[in-house]
Design a protein around this motif. Structure first.
Motif, PDB file in Angstrom:
ATOM      1  N   TYR A   8     -31.153  -1.928  21.766  1.00 54.31           N
ATOM      2  CA  TYR A   8     -30.386  -1.789  23.000  1.00 54.31           C
ATOM      3  C   TYR A   8     -31.326  -1.218  24.054  1.00 54.31           C
ATOM      4  CZ  TYR A   8     -26.852  -0.788  26.432  1.00 54.31           C
ATOM      5  OH  TYR A   8     -26.128  -0.783  27.599  1.00 54.31           O
ATOM      6  N   ARG A   9     -31.503  -1.969  25.150  1.00 50.88           N
ATOM      7  CA  ARG A   9     -32.398  -1.554  26.229  1.00 50.88           C
ATOM      8  C   ARG A   9     -31.573  -1.143  27.450  1.00 50.88           C
ATOM      9  NH1 ARG A   9     -34.544  -6.220  24.103  1.00 50.88           N
ATOM     10  NH2 ARG A   9     -36.575  -6.001  23.074  1.00 50.88           N
ATOM     11  N   ALA A  10     -31.818   0.054  27.897  1.00 47.69           N
ATOM     12  CA  ALA A  10     -31.179   0.502  29.131  1.00 47.69           C
ATOM     13  C   ALA A  10     -31.827  -0.176  30.327  1.00 47.69           C
ATOM     14  CB  ALA A  10     -31.295   2.023  29.258  1.00 47.69           C
ATOM     15  N   ALA A  11     -31.084  -0.300  31.413  1.00 49.29           N
ATOM     16  CA  ALA A  11     -31.656  -0.873  32.630  1.00 49.29           C
ATOM     17  C   ALA A  11     -32.761   0.016  33.188  1.00 49.29           C
ATOM     18  CB  ALA A  11     -30.554  -1.091  33.667  1.00 49.29           C
ATOM     19  N   LYS A  12     -32.618   1.309  32.964  1.00 49.60           N
ATOM     20  CA  LYS A  12     -33.598   2.283  33.435  1.00 49.60           C
ATOM     21  C   LYS A  12     -34.696   2.435  32.389  1.00 49.60           C
ATOM     22  CE  LYS A  12     -33.815   7.199  34.709  1.00 49.60           C
ATOM     23  NZ  LYS A  12     -32.995   8.435  34.868  1.00 49.60           N
ATOM     24  N   PRO A  13     -35.970   2.338  32.757  1.00 44.43           N
ATOM     25  CA  PRO A  13     -37.045   2.477  31.764  1.00 44.43           C
ATOM     26  C   PRO A  13     -37.124   3.897  31.218  1.00 44.43           C
ATOM     27  CG  PRO A  13     -37.966   2.401  33.968  1.00 44.43           C
ATOM     28  CD  PRO A  13     -36.497   2.098  34.118  1.00 44.43           C
ATOM     29  N   GLY A  14     -37.718   3.998  30.040  1.00 43.06           N
ATOM     30  CA  GLY A  14     -37.859   5.307  29.408  1.00 43.06           C
ATOM     31  C   GLY A  14     -38.411   5.172  28.002  1.00 43.06           C
ATOM     32  N   PRO A  15     -38.370   6.255  27.231  1.00 45.09           N
ATOM     33  CA  PRO A  15     -38.956   6.250  25.881  1.00 45.09           C
ATOM     34  C   PRO A  15     -38.186   5.348  24.919  1.00 45.09           C
ATOM     35  CG  PRO A  15     -38.626   8.491  26.720  1.00 45.09           C
ATOM     36  CD  PRO A  15     -37.877   7.580  27.621  1.00 45.09           C
ATOM     37  N   THR A  16     -38.844   5.038  23.817  1.00 43.40           N
ATOM     38  CA  THR A  16     -38.247   4.217  22.757  1.00 43.40           C
ATOM     39  C   THR A  16     -37.964   5.086  21.541  1.00 43.40           C
ATOM     40  OG1 THR A  16     -39.358   2.205  23.504  1.00 43.40           O
ATOM     41  CG2 THR A  16     -38.587   2.248  21.221  1.00 43.40           C
ATOM     42  N   VAL A  17     -36.714   5.066  21.092  1.00 42.44           N
ATOM     43  CA  VAL A  17     -36.270   5.839  19.932  1.00 42.44           C
ATOM     44  C   VAL A  17     -35.981   4.878  18.791  1.00 42.44           C
ATOM     45  CG1 VAL A  17     -34.494   7.372  19.018  1.00 42.44           C
ATOM     46  CG2 VAL A  17     -35.252   7.614  21.388  1.00 42.44           C
ATOM     47  N   ALA A  18     -36.469   5.192  17.599  1.00 38.87           N
ATOM     48  CA  ALA A  18     -36.199   4.381  16.412  1.00 38.87           C
ATOM     49  C   ALA A  18     -35.391   5.196  15.406  1.00 38.87           C
ATOM     50  CB  ALA A  18     -37.498   3.913  15.775  1.00 38.87           C
ATOM     51  N   PHE A  19     -34.264   4.633  14.970  1.00 38.44           N
ATOM     52  CA  PHE A  19     -33.496   5.178  13.855  1.00 38.44           C
ATOM     53  C   PHE A  19     -33.679   4.232  12.676  1.00 38.44           C
ATOM     54  CE2 PHE A  19     -31.188   6.706  17.636  1.00 38.44           C
ATOM     55  CZ  PHE A  19     -31.161   8.059  17.376  1.00 38.44           C
ATOM     56  N   LEU A  20     -34.012   4.786  11.515  1.00 41.50           N
ATOM     57  CA  LEU A  20     -34.363   3.954  10.372  1.00 41.50           C
ATOM     58  C   LEU A  20     -33.248   3.934   9.334  1.00 41.50           C
ATOM     59  CD1 LEU A  20     -37.043   4.493  11.844  1.00 41.50           C
ATOM     60  CD2 LEU A  20     -38.174   4.469   9.639  1.00 41.50           C
ATOM     61  N   CYS A  21     -32.949   2.735   8.855  1.00 48.34           N
ATOM     62  CA  CYS A  21     -31.903   2.526   7.852  1.00 48.34           C
ATOM     63  C   CYS A  21     -32.522   2.138   6.510  1.00 48.34           C
ATOM     64  CB  CYS A  21     -30.965   1.407   8.271  1.00 48.34           C
ATOM     65  SG  CYS A  21     -29.995   1.740   9.738  1.00 48.34           S
ATOM     66  N   GLU A  22     -31.985   2.705   5.454  1.00 48.36           N
ATOM     67  CA  GLU A  22     -32.266   2.273   4.087  1.00 48.36           C
ATOM     68  C   GLU A  22     -30.935   1.948   3.424  1.00 48.36           C
ATOM     69  OE1 GLU A  22     -36.149   5.257   3.634  1.00 48.36           O
ATOM     70  OE2 GLU A  22     -34.391   5.546   2.338  1.00 48.36           O
ATOM     71  N   TYR A  23     -30.922   0.927   2.549  1.00 48.49           N
ATOM     72  CA  TYR A  23     -29.647   0.515   1.961  1.00 48.49           C
ATOM     73  C   TYR A  23     -29.813  -0.138   0.587  1.00 48.49           C
ATOM     74  CZ  TYR A  23     -31.469  -2.984   5.247  1.00 48.49           C
ATOM     75  OH  TYR A  23     -32.296  -3.784   5.997  1.00 48.49           O
ATOM     76  N   ASP A  24     -30.980   0.062  -0.033  1.00 43.56           N
ATOM     77  CA  ASP A  24     -31.163  -0.466  -1.390  1.00 43.56           C
ATOM     78  C   ASP A  24     -30.675   0.548  -2.417  1.00 43.56           C
ATOM     79  OD1 ASP A  24     -33.403   1.139  -0.541  1.00 43.56           O
ATOM     80  OD2 ASP A  24     -34.483   0.514  -2.336  1.00 43.56           O
ATOM     81  N   ALA A  25     -30.260   0.039  -3.564  1.00 40.91           N
ATOM     82  CA  ALA A  25     -29.749   0.873  -4.650  1.00 40.91           C
ATOM     83  C   ALA A  25     -30.751   0.918  -5.794  1.00 40.91           C
ATOM     84  CB  ALA A  25     -28.407   0.324  -5.140  1.00 40.91           C
ATOM     85  N   LEU A  26     -30.441   1.741  -6.767  1.00 39.85           N
ATOM     86  CA  LEU A  26     -31.284   1.909  -7.956  1.00 39.85           C
ATOM     87  C   LEU A  26     -30.767   1.050  -9.106  1.00 39.85           C
ATOM     88  CD1 LEU A  26     -31.479   5.762  -7.664  1.00 39.85           C
ATOM     89  CD2 LEU A  26     -33.485   4.272  -7.587  1.00 39.85           C
ATOM     90  N   PRO A  27     -31.663   0.540  -9.959  1.00 37.81           N
ATOM     91  CA  PRO A  27     -31.200  -0.217 -11.129  1.00 37.81           C
ATOM     92  C   PRO A  27     -30.273   0.632 -11.999  1.00 37.81           C
ATOM     93  CG  PRO A  27     -33.575  -0.447 -10.843  1.00 37.81           C
ATOM     94  CD  PRO A  27     -33.131   0.629  -9.889  1.00 37.81           C
ATOM     95  N   GLU A  28     -29.146   0.049 -12.378  1.00 36.37           N
ATOM     96  CA  GLU A  28     -28.157   0.663 -13.260  1.00 36.37           C
ATOM     97  C   GLU A  28     -27.415   1.837 -12.627  1.00 36.37           C
ATOM     98  OE1 GLU A  28     -29.754   1.578 -17.096  1.00 36.37           O
ATOM     99  OE2 GLU A  28     -30.588  -0.433 -17.389  1.00 36.37           O
ATOM    100  N   LEU A  29     -28.094   2.674 -11.855  1.00 39.43           N
ATOM    101  CA  LEU A  29     -27.460   3.856 -11.284  1.00 39.43           C
ATOM    102  C   LEU A  29     -26.690   3.575  -9.993  1.00 39.43           C
ATOM    103  CD1 LEU A  29     -30.169   6.632 -11.762  1.00 39.43           C
ATOM    104  CD2 LEU A  29     -27.896   6.564 -12.802  1.00 39.43           C
ATOM    105  N   GLY A  30     -27.024   2.508  -9.302  1.00 44.03           N
ATOM    106  CA  GLY A  30     -26.387   2.257  -8.017  1.00 44.03           C
ATOM    107  C   GLY A  30     -26.940   3.158  -6.932  1.00 44.03           C
ATOM    108  N   HIS A  31     -26.052   3.668  -6.049  1.00 48.38           N
ATOM    109  CA  HIS A  31     -26.510   4.452  -4.899  1.00 48.38           C
ATOM    110  C   HIS A  31     -26.612   5.937  -5.259  1.00 48.38           C
ATOM    111  CE1 HIS A  31     -27.169   1.622  -1.700  1.00 48.38           C
ATOM    112  NE2 HIS A  31     -26.107   0.954  -2.105  1.00 48.38           N
ATOM    113  N   ALA A  32     -27.476   6.208  -6.232  1.00 48.31           N
ATOM    114  CA  ALA A  32     -27.698   7.590  -6.663  1.00 48.31           C
ATOM    115  C   ALA A  32     -28.733   8.301  -5.808  1.00 48.31           C
ATOM    116  CB  ALA A  32     -28.129   7.613  -8.133  1.00 48.31           C
ATOM    117  N   CYS A  33     -29.241   7.610  -4.783  1.00 40.83           N
ATOM    118  CA  CYS A  33     -30.143   8.255  -3.820  1.00 40.83           C
ATOM    119  C   CYS A  33     -29.505   8.328  -2.437  1.00 40.83           C
ATOM    120  CB  CYS A  33     -31.481   7.510  -3.757  1.00 40.83           C
ATOM    121  SG  CYS A  33     -32.855   8.514  -3.135  1.00 40.83           S
TER     122      CYS A  33
END
Length: 389
Positions: free
Chosen positions: A66-91
């Protein structure tokens, strides 16, 4: 504007709690996160983000912008969504993706006035072939001013360090023979593998305390009456930083070569996963995050200094732009990551509250950094100092 960010997050919280629960109930392994990918990219589009997908040929990777009309810094939010074998989302990766996206949505409430760009990076397979590595290598973070993510845990911990890591596969090739009738005609690949494990165990006495070497035999032979002509093992080799890890790898390679020489086998080595660098926490950015946890009601004594003794593909990103990876409390009992107990508790109402708190702290931290030129300058200066070779 801080109140606007909080209000937007609170108003959107139920949507992202539902996403967390859906992904938690449908665990998918790295680079197979197709349900999560569809859910997350669909929500980003609904929230007004432009979505690029796939990225670098990785089917479940994406970048929402999403880019604002007004220039400025760039912020990155990072997503993870992989699971573990057998355990599922144990992390807790089902919470990581939601907290990052919810934080981005919260910051979007004020970004037109602040100026700049919000990016949400969907980074598959953190547990194995982490997509942040090729993304960083391709320069996809080079124009980012700050990169943020949080990790669910049983307590609050400041962003610290992690271990650099190489993933090495050792394969020995020998010659089969009848183990009773003509053992002298064979070349035993299992003997070479056992010498490798024994040699590494002997090597440990001369290694620094922060070094970790652990491996498993994937192929050890077919039957006890056949001299094994092929064996393989996968190892992780870790230490506090990349240069030291490279030194340890060379020592382990010499052990492996010695085992081949002693048994007459042929050795083949390869990297079966990406190499992870150590996390370089940007301290000024980390301090902003801790201050925001306090402002949101977390008590001073509840934020601990910690060190991640595992390895993160975010380490590679932290060499490209200022980054943090704090741990945020989402449960009240001490359950460790990668356990069934943590997995189960990470689906609770308490965990969802922790996810929303993390999103608030991430969004406010990003706002504090990009709305204050002096703060951003301190963040940039520390980044250049910490990454100078």
């Amino acid at each position: 504007m801080r109140d606007e960010i909080i209000n937007r997050i609170n108003n959107q919280a139920d949507r992202f709690i539902a996403i967390s629960l859906f992904i938690g109930e449908h665990p998918e392994l790295g680079h197979q996160e197709f349900l999560a990918f569809e859910k997350l990219t669909g929500e980003l589009r609904a929230q007004g983000f432009e979505v690029e997908a796939p990225v670098l040929g990785l089917e479940t990777a994406f970048i929402g912008t999403y880019r604002a009309a007004k220039p400025g810094p760039t912020v990155a939010f990072l997503c993870e969504y992989d699971a573990l074998p057998e355990l599922g989302h144990a992390c807790g990766h089902h919470l990581i993706c939601s907290m990052s996206m919810l934080a981005a949505v919260g910051l979007k409430a004020v970004i037109e006035r602040v100026g700049g760009e919000i990016r949400v990076y969907g980074t598959p397979a953190e547990e194995t072939k982490g997509a942040k590595v090729p993304m960083a290598d391709a320069g996809l973070f080079d124009d980012v001013d700050i990169a943020l993510m949080g990790h669910p845990y049983y307590r609050h911990e400041k962003s610290g360090s992690s271990l650099a890591m190489d993933a090495l596969r050792f394969e020995y090739f020998g010659k089969p023979a009848h183990a009773a009738a003509s053992p002298h005609e064979g070349i035993n690949a299992l003997d070479a593998m056992l010498l490798l494990f024994g040699g590494i165990n002997a090597l440990r006495q001369q290694l620094a305390s922060h070094v970790r070497i652990h491996g498993v035999i994937k192929e050890g032979g077919k039957a006890p009456n056949i001299i094994p002509d092929y064996t393989s093992a996968d190892f992780y080799i870790r230490s506090a930083n990349r240069p030291h890890t490279d030194e340890v790898v060379q020592k382990v390679l010499r052990v492996a070569e010695g085992a081949a020489l002693a048994t007459g086998c042929t050795l083949r080595t390869s990297n079966y996963e990406y190499a992870y660098d150590e996390l370089i926490t940007n301290e000024p950015l980390s301090e902003l995050f801790s201050a925001n946890l306090l402002a949101l009601g977390v008590e001073e004594g509840q934020i601990y200094s910690g060190k991640d003794n595992g390895s993160l593909d975010l380490g590679n990103v932290s060499r490209r732009c200022p980054s943090i990876h704090p741990f945020v409390q989402i449960i009240d009992e001490r359950h460790l990551l990668h356990t069934k107990e943590f997995r189960d508790q990470a689906m609770s109402a308490r965990a969802m509250q922790g996810m929303v708190l993390a999103a608030q702290a991430l969004a406010l931290t990003a706002f504090d950094a990009v709305s204050d030129p002096e703060a951003l300058a301190r963040i940039r200066e520390r980044f250049l100092q910490s990454t100078a070779d």
